[in-house]
Design a protein around this motif. Sequence first.
Motif, mmCIF file in Angstrom:
data_model
loop_
_atom_site.group_PDB
_atom_site.id
_atom_site.type_symbol
_atom_site.label_atom_id
_atom_site.label_comp_id
_atom_site.label_asym_id
_atom_site.label_seq_id
_atom_site.Cartn_x
_atom_site.Cartn_y
_atom_site.Cartn_z
ATOM 1 N N SER B 16 3.880 29.695 64.016
ATOM 2 C CA SER B 16 3.482 29.504 62.611
ATOM 3 C C SER B 16 3.753 30.749 61.756
ATOM 4 O O SER B 16 3.704 30.684 60.526
ATOM 5 C CB SER B 16 2.000 29.137 62.535
ATOM 6 O OG SER B 16 1.222 30.216 62.994
ATOM 7 N N GLN B 18 6.593 32.664 62.100
ATOM 8 C CA GLN B 18 8.013 33.028 62.075
ATOM 9 C C GLN B 18 8.679 32.854 60.714
ATOM 10 O O GLN B 18 9.490 33.687 60.323
ATOM 11 C CB GLN B 18 8.765 32.278 63.176
ATOM 12 C CG GLN B 18 8.573 32.996 64.512
ATOM 13 C CD GLN B 18 9.237 32.328 65.679
ATOM 14 O OE1 GLN B 18 9.417 31.117 65.684
ATOM 15 N NE2 GLN B 18 9.568 33.108 66.681
ATOM 16 N N SER B 19 8.323 31.810 59.999
ATOM 17 C CA SER B 19 9.027 31.580 58.728
ATOM 18 C C SER B 19 8.725 32.690 57.720
ATOM 19 O O SER B 19 9.597 33.124 56.977
ATOM 20 C CB SER B 19 8.640 30.223 58.151
ATOM 21 O OG SER B 19 7.254 30.180 57.924
ATOM 22 N N GLN B 20 7.503 33.191 57.724
ATOM 23 C CA GLN B 20 7.124 34.199 56.730
ATOM 24 C C GLN B 20 7.482 35.629 57.153
ATOM 25 O O GLN B 20 7.799 36.469 56.306
ATOM 26 C CB GLN B 20 5.623 34.112 56.461
ATOM 27 C CG GLN B 20 5.194 34.945 55.264
ATOM 28 C CD GLN B 20 3.711 34.792 54.961
ATOM 29 O OE1 GLN B 20 3.020 33.943 55.504
ATOM 30 N NE2 GLN B 20 3.213 35.635 54.070
ATOM 31 N N GLU B 22 9.655 36.667 59.908
ATOM 32 C CA GLU B 22 10.775 36.777 60.857
ATOM 33 C C GLU B 22 11.353 38.199 60.896
ATOM 34 O O GLU B 22 11.752 38.745 59.867
ATOM 35 C CB GLU B 22 11.872 35.781 60.480
ATOM 36 C CG GLU B 22 13.062 35.759 61.422
ATOM 37 C CD GLU B 22 12.709 35.159 62.782
ATOM 38 O OE1 GLU B 22 12.093 34.090 62.818
ATOM 39 O OE2 GLU B 22 13.072 35.774 63.800
#
Lengths: 184, 80
Positions: B16, B18-20, B22
């Motif tokens: 959860s 990773q998108s913000q 990375e």
Amino acid sequence: MASARHSGRVLPVPMGLVQIGPVVEVKLRPPAIQREFLLRRDGVSPEVTIKLLVDTGAQRTVIEQVVLESLGLTPVSMVPIVGVSQVPEDRPLFYAAIAIGMGIPGKDAGEAVFEREVVGVGSPQRPNAHQGLLGRDFLRFVDFHYHGNNGTFEIVDVPAVIGSSVRKVTGKPPTHPSQKKHRR
Amino acid sequence: MSLVSLVAQFRQSLPSLQSQYEGKWVIFRESGIVGAFSTFKEAYEEAYRRFDNDSSYIVEQIAPPQEPTPITAGVLFGLC
């Protein structure tokens, strides 16, 4: 210009290097930020002198956990490692400074300080001549020369090290131009 | 919270995050991420300034789970 280097010779030649390996005496310390804090607060910062085996087979630098903890270091994470058994095991990860004495032919050139993550491992049942391994995460910043025929080895090229996370501390500060004597 | 529990919580939260975050190095506590940085050194130094050595945090990179590091220490230190 000669490169600074750490030169090692393992006796007896040449079998000492075969039986013991390229073992380097280093000073292990807390990282700079922690060291500065301890020096301000207590006037002293812990340091231990240990021996590490240069090991091109080790991806990471590892040191006995009891040695790292003796400096007051605490783990900052855990990493899975695997040996020949292929069974992964989480081990604590510490952040520490490793200082290696360097020289230029004929004189002392201070030390190279390598500040990196270090894996803490259990102590062997029978103590080794070394307390850990300098792995390829260290070797990527230096040249390593292994002279099996005469039982010597060298860790070379501090200029390459300076650009990395390692900093060199020279024995003497450079002379400012205004301090130089004029020649006639 | 123990180091083992904190690492387990981080690994569970990783997908959860990773998108913000990375590629970032983060300071992770029981409450979640408290700082994100470009390098391990920056993250460690900030964590030490804020929390000392109180074992309440870990420093981790937001990246796919790492493969176990092969290491010959397994032999040398009796891990095998």
